[in-house]
Design a protein around this motif. Structure first.
Motif, short mmCIF file in Angstrom:
data_model
loop_
_atom_site.label_atom_id
_atom_site.label_comp_id
_atom_site.label_asym_id
_atom_site.label_seq_id
_atom_site.Cartn_x
_atom_site.Cartn_y
_atom_site.Cartn_z
N SER A 931 -0.61 -4.27 11.87
CA SER A 931 -1.52 -3.95 12.96
C SER A 931 -2.78 -4.80 12.91
N ALA A 932 -2.84 -5.76 11.99
CA ALA A 932 -3.94 -6.70 11.89
C ALA A 932 -5.29 -6.01 11.73
N ASN A 933 -5.33 -4.90 11.04
CA ASN A 933 -6.62 -4.26 10.79
C ASN A 933 -6.93 -4.18 9.32
N GLN A 934 -6.16 -4.90 8.53
CA GLN A 934 -6.42 -4.88 7.10
C GLN A 934 -5.87 -6.17 6.50
N TRP A 935 -6.63 -6.73 5.55
CA TRP A 935 -6.12 -7.90 4.86
C TRP A 935 -5.12 -7.48 3.82
N LYS A 936 -4.15 -8.33 3.64
CA LYS A 936 -3.07 -8.01 2.73
C LYS A 936 -3.59 -7.68 1.33
N HIS A 937 -4.58 -8.46 0.86
CA HIS A 937 -5.02 -8.23 -0.51
C HIS A 937 -5.80 -6.93 -0.66
N GLU A 938 -6.19 -6.35 0.47
CA GLU A 938 -6.91 -5.06 0.39
C GLU A 938 -5.95 -3.90 0.52
N MET A 939 -4.69 -4.24 0.72
CA MET A 939 -3.76 -3.20 1.13
C MET A 939 -3.08 -2.58 -0.08
N THR A 940 -3.35 -1.30 -0.27
CA THR A 940 -2.64 -0.59 -1.32
C THR A 940 -2.19 0.71 -0.70
N ARG A 941 -0.98 1.10 -0.97
CA ARG A 941 -0.52 2.37 -0.42
C ARG A 941 -0.16 3.29 -1.56
N LEU A 942 -0.25 4.58 -1.30
CA LEU A 942 0.13 5.55 -2.32
C LEU A 942 1.61 5.37 -2.65
N ASP A 943 1.95 5.47 -3.91
CA ASP A 943 3.37 5.43 -4.28
C ASP A 943 3.87 6.86 -4.46
N TRP A 944 5.09 7.11 -4.11
CA TRP A 944 5.66 8.45 -4.19
C TRP A 944 6.94 8.40 -4.99
N LYS A 945 7.10 9.39 -5.84
CA LYS A 945 8.41 9.49 -6.51
C LYS A 945 9.36 10.17 -5.54
N VAL A 946 10.55 9.65 -5.48
CA VAL A 946 11.48 10.17 -4.48
C VAL A 946 12.73 10.68 -5.13
N ASP A 947 13.20 11.78 -4.60
CA ASP A 947 14.51 12.29 -4.98
C ASP A 947 15.51 11.66 -4.03
N SER A 948 16.19 10.61 -4.49
CA SER A 948 17.06 9.91 -3.54
C SER A 948 18.43 10.55 -3.47
N GLY A 949 18.73 11.41 -4.42
CA GLY A 949 20.00 12.13 -4.32
C GLY A 949 19.86 13.25 -3.32
N LYS A 950 20.95 13.87 -2.95
CA LYS A 950 20.83 15.00 -2.04
C LYS A 950 20.54 16.24 -2.87
N GLY A 951 19.62 17.05 -2.42
CA GLY A 951 19.35 18.30 -3.10
C GLY A 951 18.56 18.10 -4.39
N HIS A 952 18.48 19.15 -5.18
CA HIS A 952 17.63 19.14 -6.37
C HIS A 952 18.36 18.68 -7.60
N SER A 953 17.59 18.22 -8.53
CA SER A 953 18.16 17.93 -9.83
C SER A 953 18.51 19.27 -10.47
N PRO A 954 19.65 19.36 -11.13
CA PRO A 954 20.04 20.66 -11.71
C PRO A 954 19.07 21.05 -12.82
N GLY A 955 18.88 22.31 -12.97
CA GLY A 955 18.03 22.82 -14.03
C GLY A 955 16.55 22.59 -13.78
N CYS A 956 16.24 22.24 -12.57
CA CYS A 956 14.88 21.89 -12.27
C CYS A 956 14.29 23.04 -11.47
N GLU A 957 13.50 23.86 -12.11
CA GLU A 957 12.99 25.04 -11.42
C GLU A 957 11.57 24.81 -10.92
#
Ligand SMILES: *[C@@H]1O[C@H](CO)[C@@H](O)[C@H](O)[C@H]1NC(C)=O
Ligand SMILES: *[C@@H]1O[C@H](CO)[C@@H](O)[C@H](O)[C@H]1NC(C)=O
Ligand SMILES: *[C@@H]1O[C@H](CO)[C@@H](O)[C@H](O)[C@H]1NC(C)=O
Ligand SMILES: *[C@@H]1O[C@H](CO)[C@@H](O)[C@H](O)[C@H]1NC(C)=O
Ligand SMILES: [Zn+2]
Length: 964
Positions: A931-957
């Motif tokens: 969108s040309a409103n930020q320089w690349k070197h200033e650009m940092t985005r939050l990183d997120w851990k993702v559950d890429s499998g379907k549903g929950h990891s077993p035993g994870c309460e």
């Protein structure tokens, strides 16, 4: 080098640095934190025009005045530094800002710097997601975000995308938002079945992986579903538009209610916490056009916060605070969920249903004429305003033809992206207003073009523009015996087109060859009414180099043979001379019967006809829902055929073969095959849709083929990546199908296809439309809708379009472009084709003949001048060329093939840009976000851990304070 499917200006630094929003109120770690987000939802036109909304005019239609909202909110924010507000639509904010004193502007800047007033989303409007093209969305976001950066600097940069109202959500929007640097995305509407499952499994917050081609996390976007649409919890609406009781906190008075309100609020918060994962929840405290008298809201919110938090001394573990979406997002990120992570989403949020028989799939097609005008205006903006302004330099804006600008069109297009604009869900007078704004944009652009072409060609002959060539109307070509045609190609590769011009003579010389003349069809004569009188159309092939033009001269020949009269029957088949395509017709019915690609030697059975669904009027055993501007609700799955046979006229010459099919006084079509084309053109004309029988009609065309599509078809997302659709199925949740047709409709922005192992039939459209594949091997596209009832979603009018020129109902004409290819190489055809439809050549005329033209020729694979760019590789699309400021030009290049598209073109590609000397300095703005409103070197985005499998990891309460 552009790697796969990137926009150039986006290479991300993947830092794990966390950006703290310092102005957020403290939270209490051991408690449930309730983030109250005061907000207003200000439609950039809907029941009133954008200007009526701004000023608060026509409050008889809807009480709403955005100028008062901003006045009042700023005033209230100043009264208590704890208070927060978010603002979304820059189209309104910009109008308001311009009218403020310097002192007021300084005050507002301070509020922004301190995080008390926060911009979210920040585009010119909150775009529709089903019917918009990504290029126009990127533009409208850029205009809004640029204003915010120019005005407020980094503190004005929104961190969060906020699409609380659009009626379903496109994956390409999420991808574009991620590439613009947003950290998160919140919305309010999704299918009711999907929502209830997500509530039960606490999956209302997720990470959306929005591209199958970009390497994660480039297109990953944290996505949150708001708890209550975008409204406050029931009982807590304190706007002047609401009736909920205020907090009465004088214990001496009769109706003291603090205990009541507090205990009710605690219950609501606890209930809400049960359907989210962290110990933070968000509440949207506001709604449509609220906060005009902001004192009402803030006075009660101040008290709510005070009294709820006071309970903590007595053991309550609920903490409530003024907050914003980015403060809330920051806490979700800090929660550092690891077991389980936030779930991942890969599909999109279409179609959207809010009840079993209430699918919002009608607006994919609503107002087809406005949808086309918006699309062609985008072409006009990109080509005419933007490219011509760059090529012409300052002379373009002030030259021999006067003063013009590109700003009018940019803003008109930005407003038209709103979710009640191009979507077709506004009142009629508002639709007219959007069209009027676009028309003003065209006028300004045309001055720009005339100035630029005069400067480039050295001829100051007046330029003539013909906007009605699709219905064979152009006063200059009809009457003139000598004229010139200038064709400008906006694409970064040489392109050829067929030009059709209305003429009244029978024989013409075009440059140094002769043109082909065909009679104007009866259907065209009917639709053009008394505009124009041409009896013939002159047809010829043109070519133009990349970002360059060529000129053709046309002169009437005194004696020429009249064009052959049309032949009153369908031929057995038509095929082009160069043997690309062949189509056959059923001699009995005059309908298409097969399509062959002669190069690849493939043939499919292909029949096509026109039908309509009877729109429900609410008298239906399953539901009272009526079909309307938003909702497609056929009374049954039965389609009514318009005519089993077509009356036929055939016209054939060396340039084109046309089979003209006439189905009824309101439906006709031309099946058109050009001599050198790999694409079959179907030009349909539908309307005025008859309603004398008191039945609303949803008109479709349907292709029935021998392709073994197994319930699967494909549609594009905002004109970019393609998604697979399967009948009665959603990829990430279990659907109970309740509407066999409407529940299987999806938005088609630029293309749809069906395929099997051998054959892929692709249909490229000229505007956004809805469509589906209800039977195997079939593909249907809704072309036009005319309805007699409102669908009770707020617009309050039936979708029953007429105009001064067409009082008996709008007539709409458009084109579908068909190609048949082996699936593995189909993208090599449909990608460039869709691009040519989106960015059309600019054709202008001058009376008399210009000096000898520069014949477009290609020698050694290189086009001759005049061209302003060497051809780019086929995988690269020139997305934007636009004057950024007097010294800078914004250039966006885009890799246009998906990873799986094409063996040949889906590879990373290196671009060697050679740009001719231009009047203005041509500086490549790499290193910016999309969108040309930020320089690349200033650009940092939050990183997120993702559950890429379907549903929950077993035993994870989950262990949360408020889990059930
Ligand atoms: C806390 O509990 C005490 C004792 O019941 C009561 O007097 C007091 O009013 C309570 N405080 C609040 C804020 O409810
Ligand atoms: C997030 O949680 C992980 C464990 O899953 C831990 O290793 C990491 O240090 C935590 N990060 C922060 C910032 O707390
Ligand atoms: C156009 O051509 C038709 C047929 O040749 C003729 O009758 C008519 O007068 C012409 N119209 C004009 C305005 O020249
Ligand atoms: C944002 O605006 C500031 C001035 O407020 C300017 O210095 C900066 O370059 C702009 N950023 C971008 C990416 O244009
Ligand atoms: Zn809205």
């Amino acid at each position: 080098a552009i790697s796969r499917w990137y926009f150039t200006s986006m290479i991300f630094l993947q830092l794990n640095e966390i950006i703290l929003v310092e102005s957020c109120h403290a939270i209490k770690p051991g408690m449930l934190n309730v983030h109250l987000v005061p907000h207003t939802h200000d439609d950039v036109g809907w029941l009133k025009t954008v200007d009526q909304y701004f000023y608060g005019a026509r409050n008889d239609i809807q009480h709403a005045g955005v100028q008062y909202i901003l006045d009042s909110v700023v005033d209230q924010l100043l009264k208590n530094p704890d208070r927060r507000f978010i603002y979304v639509e820059t189209a309104f904010f910009y109008r308001w800002w311009k009218r403020q004193s310097g002192d007021m502007q300084d005050t507002v800047k301070q509020l922004v710097d301190e995080g008390r007033l926060e911009f979210v989303n920040g585009g010119w409007c909150m775009s529709d997601e089903a019917t918009t093209h990504y290029s126009a969305v990127v533009d409208q976001m850029t205009i809004g975000l640029r204003f915010l950066n120019d005005t407020f600097g980094p503190c004005g940069r929104p961190r969060v995308a906020w699409h609380i109202d659009p009626f379903g959500h496109a994956r390409e929007h999420a991808s574009v938002f991620a590439q613009m640097g947003y950290d998160g995305f919140f919305f309010g509407r999704l299918d009711y079945q999907d929502r209830s499952r997500r509530k039960a499994s606490r999956e209302q917050e997720m990470v959306w992986r929005a591209s199958e081609s970009l390497v994660p996390p480039v297109a990953d976007l944290f996505t949150g579903i708001l708890p209550n649409g975008y409204n406050p919890p029931e009982g807590f609406c304190w706007d002047q538009l609401c009736d909920d009781p205020p907090i009465r906190d004088d214990p001496d008075l009769e109706d003291y209610n603090v205990e009541d309100v507090v205990s009710k609020f605690l219950t609501v918060a606890q209930e809400q916490a049960k359907v989210y994962k962290t110990n933070h929840i968000i509440m949207t405290m506001g709604s449509d056009f609220q906060y005009e008298n902001a004192n009402l809201w803030y006075k009660n919110l101040d008290k709510l916060i005070r009294y709820v938090n006071q309970k903590q001394v007595n053991g309550s573990n609920i903490h409530v605070l003024y907050s914003t979406p980015s403060c809330y997002l920051q806490e979700l990120h800090r929660a550092n969920l690891s077991c389980p992570y936030f779930p991942m989403r890969i599909d999109d949020f279409f179609p959207y249903a809010d009840a079993a028989h209430d699918f919002w799939t009608g607006y994919f097609t609503s107002r087809p004429a406005l949808k086309r005008y918006e699309r062609i205006s985008n072409s006009y903006l990109q080509v005419i305003c933007n490219q011509m302004e760059v090529l012409g330099g300052p002379t373009s804006r002030n030259g021999s033809f006067g003063v013009g600008n590109s700003d009018t069109m940019k803003k008109a297009m930005a407003v038209a992206q709103h979710h009640d604009a191009v979507s077709g869900t506004e009142k009629q007078h508002v639709a007219d207003d959007y069209a009027r704004r676009l028309a003003n944009g065209w006028t300004q652009c045309q001055v720009l073009v005339s100035n630029t072409l005069a400067a480039l060609s050295g001829s100051s002959a007046p330029r003539v523009y013909c906007e009605h060539l699709n219905i064979s109307v152009c006063p200059l070509t009809e009457s003139s015996s000598k004229f010139s045609v200038n064709v400008y190609n906006p694409l970064a590769r040489p392109v050829g087109w067929s030009v059709r011009l209305p003429v009244n003579g029978t024989a013409y010389a075009v440059t140094d060859s002769s043109g082909n003349v065909v009679p104007v069809s009866q259907a065209t004569v009917v639709v053009r009414r008394d505009r124009g009188y041409a009896v013939n159309e002159l047809l010829f092939q043109v070519r133009a180099p990349p970002m360059g033009y060529s000129t053709y001269s046309v002169s009437l020949l005194q004696k020429g043979p009249p064009p052959a009269s049309p032949f009153p029957r369908a031929p057995k088949d038509i095929q082009n001379k160069v043997r690309f395509l062949k189509v056959t017709f059923d001699p009995e019915t005059g309908l298409l019967s097969s399509l062959s690609n002669l190069e690849t030697q493939q043939t499919v059975r292909l029949s096509q006809n026109f039908y309509w669904y009877n729109a429900s009027d609410g008298n239906n055993k399953d539901s009272k829902q009526m079909s309307g501007a938003y909702i497609f609700r056929p009374n049954s799955s039965t389609t009514f055929i318009i005519s089993k046979t077509a009356k036929i006229e055939t016209v054939q010459n060396s340039v084109v073969q046309e089979v003209r099919q006439w189905f009824s006084p309101w439906v006709s079509q031309v099946v058109r095959l050009y001599a050198d084309s790999r694409v079959l053109e179907l030009e349909w004309t539908v309307g005025p849709v008859p309603i004398g029988d008191n039945m609303g009609k949803e008109v479709i065309t349907r292709f029935d083929t021998s392709i073994n599509s197994s319930g699967i078809f494909y549609t594009d997302s905002n004109g970019r990546e393609v998604l697979q659709r399967r009948k009665d199925y959603r990829p990430t949740w279990t659907l109970t199908q309740t509407e066999p047709v409407a529940g299987n409709y999806y938005p088609i922005n630029s293309r749809a296809y069906i395929k099997d192992e051998k054959d892929q039939l692709t249909v490229v459209t000229d505007r956004s439309q809805g469509g589906g594949s209800i039977q195997d091997g079939s593909l249907e596209i809704m072309l036009h809708r005319r309805l007699l009832h409102d669908d009770v979603r707020g617009v309050g009018e039936p979708l029953n379009e007429a105009s001064d020129l067409y009082p008996e109902g709008l007539v709409v004409r458009g084109r579908l472009l068909l190609s048949l290819n082996p699936p593995a190489v189909a993208a090599n055809t449909h990608r460039p084709l869709a691009q040519e439809v989106v960015l059309q050549p600019l054709i202008t005329f001058t009376e008399g003949l210009l000096p000898p033209n520069t014949r477009p020729e290609v020698r050694d694979g290189r086009p001759l001048k005049p061209s302003f760019l060497t051809a780019l590789p086929p995988a690269v699309h020139l997305l934007t060329v636009s004057q950024w400021d007097p010294d800078l030009v914004l250039l966006r290049l885009e890799h246009q093939y998906e990873a799986r598209d094409s063996k040949e073109h889906s590879q990373p590609v290196t671009v060697n840009l050679q740009v001719s000397p231009l009047p203005s300095t041509f500086i490549l703005l790499t290193g910016m976000n999309l969108s040309a409103n930020q320089w690349k070197h200033e650009m940092t985005r939050l990183d997120w851990k993702v559950d890429s499998g379907k549903g929950h990891s077993p035993g994870c309460e989950l262990t949360l304070p408020f889990s059930t």
